[in-house]
Design an enzyme around this catalytic site. Sequence first.
Site, PDB file in Angstrom:
ATOM      1  N   GLU A  43      49.680  34.272  51.465  1.00  0.00           N
ATOM      2  CA  GLU A  43      50.524  33.688  50.420  1.00  0.00           C
ATOM      3  C   GLU A  43      51.763  34.545  50.182  1.00  0.00           C
ATOM      4  O   GLU A  43      51.653  35.751  49.985  1.00  0.00           O
ATOM      5  CB  GLU A  43      49.718  33.573  49.115  1.00  0.00           C
ATOM      6  CG  GLU A  43      48.598  32.557  49.201  1.00  0.00           C
ATOM      7  CD  GLU A  43      47.359  32.955  48.409  1.00  0.00           C
ATOM      8  OE1 GLU A  43      47.469  33.771  47.477  1.00  0.00           O
ATOM      9  OE2 GLU A  43      46.274  32.447  48.740  1.00  0.00           O
ATOM     10  N   GLU A  74      42.512  30.653  50.665  1.00  0.00           N
ATOM     11  CA  GLU A  74      42.044  31.869  51.337  1.00  0.00           C
ATOM     12  C   GLU A  74      40.878  31.600  52.271  1.00  0.00           C
ATOM     13  O   GLU A  74      40.768  32.216  53.328  1.00  0.00           O
ATOM     14  CB  GLU A  74      41.645  32.934  50.316  1.00  0.00           C
ATOM     15  CG  GLU A  74      42.804  33.649  49.635  1.00  0.00           C
ATOM     16  CD  GLU A  74      43.257  32.976  48.342  1.00  0.00           C
ATOM     17  OE1 GLU A  74      42.747  31.866  48.043  1.00  0.00           O
ATOM     18  OE2 GLU A  74      44.110  33.531  47.649  1.00  0.00           O
ATOM     19  N   PHE A  97      45.824  40.215  46.383  1.00  0.00           N
ATOM     20  CA  PHE A  97      45.119  41.297  45.690  1.00  0.00           C
ATOM     21  C   PHE A  97      43.673  41.288  46.173  1.00  0.00           C
ATOM     22  O   PHE A  97      43.091  40.212  46.362  1.00  0.00           O
ATOM     23  CB  PHE A  97      45.102  41.069  44.168  1.00  0.00           C
ATOM     24  CG  PHE A  97      46.364  41.456  43.446  1.00  0.00           C
ATOM     25  CD1 PHE A  97      47.572  41.657  44.107  1.00  0.00           C
ATOM     26  CD2 PHE A  97      46.340  41.627  42.067  1.00  0.00           C
ATOM     27  CE1 PHE A  97      48.724  42.003  43.419  1.00  0.00           C
ATOM     28  CE2 PHE A  97      47.487  41.969  41.363  1.00  0.00           C
ATOM     29  CZ  PHE A  97      48.684  42.156  42.032  1.00  0.00           C
ATOM     30  N   ASP A  99      41.200  41.702  44.564  1.00  0.00           N
ATOM     31  CA  ASP A  99      40.384  41.021  43.551  1.00  0.00           C
ATOM     32  C   ASP A  99      40.116  39.552  43.898  1.00  0.00           C
ATOM     33  O   ASP A  99      39.192  38.953  43.379  1.00  0.00           O
ATOM     34  CB  ASP A  99      41.101  41.042  42.198  1.00  0.00           C
ATOM     35  CG  ASP A  99      41.629  42.402  41.839  1.00  0.00           C
ATOM     36  OD1 ASP A  99      41.034  43.051  40.982  1.00  0.00           O
ATOM     37  OD2 ASP A  99      42.644  42.843  42.433  1.00  0.00           O
ATOM     38  N   PHE A 100      40.955  38.973  44.732  1.00  0.00           N
ATOM     39  CA  PHE A 100      40.827  37.531  45.016  1.00  0.00           C
ATOM     40  C   PHE A 100      39.926  37.251  46.203  1.00  0.00           C
ATOM     41  O   PHE A 100      39.729  36.102  46.598  1.00  0.00           O
ATOM     42  CB  PHE A 100      42.211  36.907  45.298  1.00  0.00           C
ATOM     43  CG  PHE A 100      43.270  37.257  44.296  1.00  0.00           C
ATOM     44  CD1 PHE A 100      42.939  37.535  42.975  1.00  0.00           C
ATOM     45  CD2 PHE A 100      44.612  37.325  44.664  1.00  0.00           C
ATOM     46  CE1 PHE A 100      43.916  37.883  42.038  1.00  0.00           C
ATOM     47  CE2 PHE A 100      45.591  37.665  43.735  1.00  0.00           C
ATOM     48  CZ  PHE A 100      45.245  37.944  42.430  1.00  0.00           C
ATOM     49  N   ILE A 101      39.369  38.286  46.800  1.00  0.00           N
ATOM     50  CA  ILE A 101      38.657  38.108  48.057  1.00  0.00           C
ATOM     51  C   ILE A 101      37.355  37.331  47.882  1.00  0.00           C
ATOM     52  O   ILE A 101      36.805  36.809  48.847  1.00  0.00           O
ATOM     53  CB  ILE A 101      38.415  39.476  48.731  1.00  0.00           C
ATOM     54  CG1 ILE A 101      38.286  39.326  50.238  1.00  0.00           C
ATOM     55  CG2 ILE A 101      37.203  40.149  48.153  1.00  0.00           C
ATOM     56  CD1 ILE A 101      39.165  40.207  51.030  1.00  0.00           C
ATOM     57  N   HIS A 142      42.225  41.889  38.032  1.00  0.00           N
ATOM     58  CA  HIS A 142      43.408  42.267  38.809  1.00  0.00           C
ATOM     59  C   HIS A 142      43.561  43.780  38.964  1.00  0.00           C
ATOM     60  O   HIS A 142      44.657  44.256  39.243  1.00  0.00           O
ATOM     61  CB  HIS A 142      44.685  41.716  38.161  1.00  0.00           C
ATOM     62  CG  HIS A 142      44.906  40.248  38.383  1.00  0.00           C
ATOM     63  ND1 HIS A 142      44.131  39.294  37.776  1.00  0.00           N
ATOM     64  CD2 HIS A 142      45.796  39.574  39.133  1.00  0.00           C
ATOM     65  CE1 HIS A 142      44.555  38.088  38.138  1.00  0.00           C
ATOM     66  NE2 HIS A 142      45.557  38.226  38.974  1.00  0.00           N
TER      67      HIS A 142
HETATM   68  C1  LIG Z   1      42.328  33.116  44.645  1.00  0.00           C
HETATM   69  C2  LIG Z   1      43.664  33.638  44.269  1.00  0.00           C
HETATM   70  N1  LIG Z   1      44.625  33.740  45.208  1.00  0.00           N
HETATM   71  C3  LIG Z   1      45.852  34.202  44.883  1.00  0.00           C
HETATM   72  C4  LIG Z   1      46.132  34.574  43.603  1.00  0.00           C
HETATM   73  C5  LIG Z   1      47.528  35.092  43.258  1.00  0.00           C
HETATM   74  N2  LIG Z   1      48.266  34.084  42.526  1.00  0.00           N
HETATM   75  C6  LIG Z   1      48.275  34.060  41.180  1.00  0.00           C
HETATM   76  S1  LIG Z   1      49.090  32.769  40.570  1.00  0.00           S
HETATM   77  C7  LIG Z   1      49.502  32.219  42.114  1.00  0.00           C
HETATM   78  C8  LIG Z   1      50.319  30.975  42.263  1.00  0.00           C
HETATM   79  C9  LIG Z   1      49.677  29.841  41.587  1.00  0.00           C
HETATM   80  O1  LIG Z   1      50.442  28.713  41.756  1.00  0.00           O
HETATM   81  P1  LIG Z   1      50.069  27.410  40.977  1.00  0.00           P
HETATM   82  O2  LIG Z   1      48.606  27.145  41.085  1.00  0.00           O
HETATM   83  O3  LIG Z   1      50.990  26.341  41.438  1.00  0.00           O
HETATM   84  O4  LIG Z   1      50.358  27.759  39.448  1.00  0.00           O
HETATM   85  P2  LIG Z   1      51.716  28.248  38.775  1.00  0.00           P
HETATM   86  O5  LIG Z   1      51.761  29.732  38.894  1.00  0.00           O
HETATM   87  O6  LIG Z   1      52.829  27.574  39.477  1.00  0.00           O
HETATM   88  O7  LIG Z   1      51.585  27.844  37.351  1.00  0.00           O
HETATM   89  C10 LIG Z   1      48.969  33.060  43.089  1.00  0.00           C
HETATM   90  C11 LIG Z   1      49.131  32.878  44.530  1.00  0.00           C
HETATM   91  C12 LIG Z   1      45.096  34.495  42.644  1.00  0.00           C
HETATM   92  N3  LIG Z   1      45.267  34.864  41.362  1.00  0.00           N
HETATM   93  N4  LIG Z   1      43.891  34.014  42.995  1.00  0.00           N
END
Ligand SMILES: Cc1ncc(C[n+]2csc(CCOP(=O)(O)OP(=O)(O)O)c2C)c(N)n1
Lengths: 346, 322
Positions: A43, A74, A97, A99-101, A142
Amino acid sequence: MTTTTGVPARAGTDVRNINVSQCVAESLRLEMERDDRVVVFGEDVGLQGGVFGSTRGLQKAFGRDRVRDTPISEMAFTGAAVGLAMEGYRPVVEIMFVDFIGVCLEQVYNAAAKIRYMTGGRVGMPMVIKTAGGCIGSAAQHSQCLWGTFAHLPGLQVVAPSSPYDSKGLMAAAVRSDDPVVFIEHKGLLLQKAGTFTHGAQVPKESYTVPLGQASVVRPGSDLTLVTISATVGESLHAAEELAGEGVDVEVIDLRSVVPLDLDTVCASVARTGRLLVVDEDYLGFGLSGEVVTGVIERLGTRALSQVARHGTPDVPVPAALSLEQAVVPRRASIAQAVRDMGRAS
Amino acid sequence: MDGPTLVARYTEMVRMRRFEEACLEGVPTREIHGELHTGIGQEAVAAGLIGTLRDDDALVSTHRSHLHALAKGVPARPMLAEIYERATGLCGGHGGHMHLFDLERRFSTTGIVGATLPVALGHAWAAQMEGRDSVAVGVTGDGGANTGGFHESLNMAGAWNLPLVVLIENNEWAISVPFTESTSTATLAERAAAYGAWGKRVDGLDVEAVAEAFAEAVAHARAGNGPAVLEATCYRFRGHFEGDLDLYRPAGEKDRRRQEHDPLPLTRARILERGAATEAQLDAAEAAVTAGIAADLAAVRADPMPDPATARDHVFAKGPSA
Ligand SMILES: Cc1ncc(C[n+]2csc(CCOP(=O)(O)OP(=O)(O)O)c2C)c(N)n1
């Protein structure tokens, strides 16, 4: 290919003004130039070059086929790395991160980690899971390190660099490794400039590797062996300077990787000092610190050690409020105190 | 349509904006740590939920959750205190701005993208087992709709006829990755068919349209007809989190959206056009909510920090840990 160990920064020398994430990006760029089977995805790694910039410029240099932004999927893209590795690629997959694994752990510990073994050694798994860990005031979901979790799962090499020099060299070694490597950058170090590091600040422009599984003695000392990894290496060096003023000479060892674990270097030090302190930003229980202590005792016997102690994040989720985080996460002041407490107990 | 008046919804939207601005204040002063995500620009979606959800309905929200919490009735004062890392916060400083919980109102959050829907599924399941006519709303962004959890949860809800309402805030971006480059279909609402669910896409800048569509979605689920998917289109005005340089979106486009597609002035203009309230009445209502949030912030800033001795509390139900 050159193999060297980190050179500490010397005042007045030509430290390049880059940060740790740039060291990682430079390493990936050199590896991609060297081997066109190396592909990078995850990402925000492409257009943005990663949320910390550790893949910056790669998409521009190598195009969207080799450096690609993925959906937030993921499970799919980490599993895809396994398939790509079976097709002969060398994928570097970024989990933003560590943490997301959880959402793709299956792909990590059943697929990536076990395939070589299950195939009787016939299928290699040259992939890197590049991710960021560490406590940075970002609360329970996080701020985790989790290297102990991966280390517990057979088949994964686990690397966590502490300096700019090592970040570049260990990443190169991870990409060249024929085994799956979980490469855990530290969120708190990635944007830190090389010049601010007290160790491994000088980063050559050219390609080099730091071998996986080789610890480094970042500060020689005679009174006590302090073993640690990742961001607490720097914190421990600061603590050691403070303790030097109090007449305690601490040897600081940076493990650099949890798997393979370089117990030779640790044991050689402990055999001289007789005192061991393991400092770990990861959860204390069932983790790195217990492994190091037990490994040293198994090799040297209990009589070689006059003292042993551990200082880690207690087994609690990392609290949100910084005032609470400071009460549980090891940092320079608490590390110095842990050494003083050992002195008091002896 | 029943429910709050347009003026009442507008006033809530202003309160939401002021709440987020109060959060922004704490970032440069380092009173708030970590990646603060605001929903500025997306107020019409949250304000559209008001009036339809009851305390016994569950709402599970994301990393961008403050507005949903306010819409669910979570009081601003302890919420702001949690975000400002104070002992008086909803979770005593243990949760933080991304992890707000209010048991009484069945409101919870997660910082893990896509992890909201499975939890909402559990609430929906409980309601069905207990014969309650409550629903569970799982919120996700357009990015989160691409996680495995989205598919698994909706499939289960469809197969078991569970009262799950999935609210997708499609703000076009998942950090730096645009919706169009990461999603296989032109809309997300059209996925509903794959799960035997009710599905609709609505203009998320139009608070009345959201309110109407959301009421429909909830009514569908509450009546025992299974899951519903509501996609609300919107735009995130600020960077993904405070500190995000936001260079991936063209500045001109961003400015244009902020000027022409801000749900607050759009809603205000509609009220005036209809003669539902006068300028003076709206000014007075705005001043009142602005003063309310300012008072909350001042009070929160005087609140104590958590006692470091509590850092190890709450790992388990009983007894100290570690
Ligand atoms: C499983 C996971 N992967 C990646 C992330 C990092 N991350 C946090 S918010 C985000 C984008 C989310 O996009 P969206 O669902 O469209 O919501 P928005 O932020 O646009 O409100 C990412 C990649 C995470 N928190 N959890």
